[in-house]
Design a protein around this motif. Structure first.
Motif, PDB file in Angstrom:
ATOM      1  N   PRO A   1     -86.425  48.799  25.031  1.00 24.05           N
ATOM      2  CA  PRO A   1     -84.784  49.120  25.522  1.00 24.05           C
ATOM      3  C   PRO A   1     -83.924  48.250  25.583  1.00 24.05           C
ATOM      4  O   PRO A   1     -84.531  47.244  26.220  1.00 24.05           O
ATOM      5  CB  PRO A   1     -85.268  50.250  26.677  1.00 24.05           C
ATOM      6  N   ASN A   2     -82.790  48.136  25.321  1.00 26.99           N
ATOM      7  CA  ASN A   2     -81.813  47.465  25.457  1.00 26.99           C
ATOM      8  C   ASN A   2     -80.999  47.801  26.913  1.00 26.99           C
ATOM      9  O   ASN A   2     -80.496  49.144  26.997  1.00 26.99           O
ATOM     10  CB  ASN A   2     -80.820  47.444  24.348  1.00 26.99           C
TER      11      ASN A   2
ATOM     12  N   SER B   1     -78.344  47.316  28.242  1.00 27.30           N
ATOM     13  CA  SER B   1     -76.963  47.440  28.211  1.00 27.30           C
ATOM     14  C   SER B   1     -76.560  48.895  27.628  1.00 27.30           C
ATOM     15  O   SER B   1     -75.533  49.136  27.769  1.00 27.30           O
ATOM     16  CB  SER B   1     -76.423  46.278  27.539  1.00 27.30           C
ATOM     17  N   THR B   2     -77.564  49.223  26.943  1.00 19.11           N
ATOM     18  CA  THR B   2     -77.235  50.777  26.091  1.00 19.11           C
ATOM     19  C   THR B   2     -78.337  51.844  26.666  1.00 19.11           C
ATOM     20  O   THR B   2     -78.086  52.780  26.315  1.00 19.11           O
ATOM     21  CB  THR B   2     -77.319  50.339  24.671  1.00 19.11           C
ATOM     22  N   GLU B   3     -79.334  51.356  27.319  1.00 17.99           N
ATOM     23  CA  GLU B   3     -80.457  52.572  27.417  1.00 17.99           C
ATOM     24  C   GLU B   3     -80.884  52.360  28.848  1.00 17.99           C
ATOM     25  O   GLU B   3     -80.967  51.261  29.410  1.00 17.99           O
ATOM     26  CB  GLU B   3     -81.637  52.393  26.435  1.00 17.99           C
TER      27      GLU B   3
ATOM     28  N   THR C   1     -83.759  51.900  31.402  1.00 23.44           N
ATOM     29  CA  THR C   1     -85.098  50.975  31.154  1.00 23.44           C
ATOM     30  C   THR C   1     -85.881  51.696  32.677  1.00 23.44           C
ATOM     31  O   THR C   1     -85.136  51.753  33.451  1.00 23.44           O
ATOM     32  CB  THR C   1     -84.912  49.361  31.122  1.00 23.44           C
TER      33      THR C   1
ATOM     34  N   SER D   1     -88.032  46.861  18.366  1.00 23.69           N
ATOM     35  CA  SER D   1     -87.221  48.211  18.494  1.00 23.69           C
ATOM     36  C   SER D   1     -87.702  49.273  19.510  1.00 23.69           C
ATOM     37  O   SER D   1     -86.774  49.738  19.863  1.00 23.69           O
ATOM     38  CB  SER D   1     -87.108  48.746  16.899  1.00 23.69           C
TER      39      SER D   1
END
Length: 319
Positions: free
Chosen positions: A40-41, A43-45, A47, A37
């Protein structure tokens, strides 16, 4: 003489052992989930690789930025960014911008040519310009303020829709970002180096990109060149974001660019010329720069303005 233990005792120990194993397994699973968790993703965050020193007072990192879908309702995409942080107070740090040349403001050259000629360690493209975009060393009109070694190459703009966002550095090495009307004639005389762009994206740690004028296509993803400052003006940030490269890097809006600069550590930032002009070069060997990012046109553009940094090599540690 051997002792006899009731069968119930062995069963109880087995149950307890199984429970302990189960708890350990659950703990490991929870730890794995918690670790996952924290990753970082892209596509949404945003990095970030984290800064690493490349020269004395100069650090670099890479980053990704969530970007617009390639098609309406499509999957999210990412943009790839290259960031350099320069300590303006470090020994050996000095700046360089394109000087006046030719019958207009400057003569076009690639950023590699600019870095090779000035023997700068890091260089990016600067102001918007006209005409665009012949691959030749032709005369260029620079849009917005350009100051090179204390000489005004291009004046402050008086058009509120054209390059009023200014990054200035004085002879005392004080750096600041301001709108063109805020810079008085007395202040202008103290500026040693300056470049200008389309909009202030970050001001006092706040995203103000929604106020951007239309210059530079602020609402659509594009390759971007950005500069910023830390809250005390000590650190200067160069950032380039690749774009228009399907499957690799989309490009960012002004809002997405602002979020990147905040994540990088800037509390004030502006948008410079982008698109096919967006480029960063680096020279580990002075006079021999290499391209750090991937220019969207497939080759270096002949730009009107280069903005570079002189720096000393990292000290060699004894064996």
């Amino acid at each position: 003489m051997a002792r006899a233990y009731p069968l119930a005792s062995f069963r109880l120990k087995a149950v307890v052992a199984a429970a302990l194993v189960g708890l350990a397994s659950l703990g490991a699973q929870a730890q794995t989930a918690a670790t996952a968790s924290q990753i970082p993703n892209p596509s949404t965050e945003i990095t970030q690789s984290g800064y690493s020193p490349i020269y004395l007072g100069v650090d670099a990192e890479t980053a990704t930025v969530p970007s617009n879908p390639a098609t309406a309702g499509g999957a999210p995409t990412i943009s790839r960014a290259y960031i350099t942080r320069i300590d303006l107070f470090a020994p050996g740090i000095s700046l360089e911008t394109s000087p006046h040349s030719g019958p207009l403001n400057t003569t076009a050259e690639t950023i590699s040519q600019f870095a090779a000629q000035t023997r700068t360690r890091i260089a990016i493209n600067g102001n918007f310009f006209a005409p665009c975009c012949n691959a030749a060393p032709e005369p260029k009109t620079v849009i917005g303020l350009l100051v090179s070694n204390g000489n005004v190459v291009s004046p402050l703009t008086t058009d509120p829709t054209q390059s009023e966002a200014v990054l200035a550095v004085t002879r005392q090495n004080r750096a600041y970002i301001a709108e063109a009307p805020e810079i008085s004639p007395a202040q202008l005389k103290l500026i040693q180096y300056a470049v200008a762009g389309s909009a202030i994206l970050v001001k006092n740690g706040q995203d103000v990109s929604a106020q951007s004028p239309n210059e530079g296509d602020p609402l659509n993803p594009n390759p971007r060149t950005l500069v910023g400052l830390s809250h005390n003006g000590r650190y200067l940030y160069f950032a380039v974001i690749d774009g228009r490269l399907p499957g690799y890097s989309t490009g960012t809006t002004n809002e997405q660019s602002a979020q990147l600069m905040l994540a990088a550590g800037a509390t004030d930032a502006i948008n410079l010329d982008g698109g096919g002009s967006t480029e960063m070069v680096r020279a580990d060997v002075l006079g021999q720069p290499f391209i750090v990012n991937t220019p969207s046109g497939g080759a270096e553009r002949f730009d009107a303005v280069g903005f570079g940094v002189h720096a000393l090599p990292l000290p060699q540690l004894p064996f």
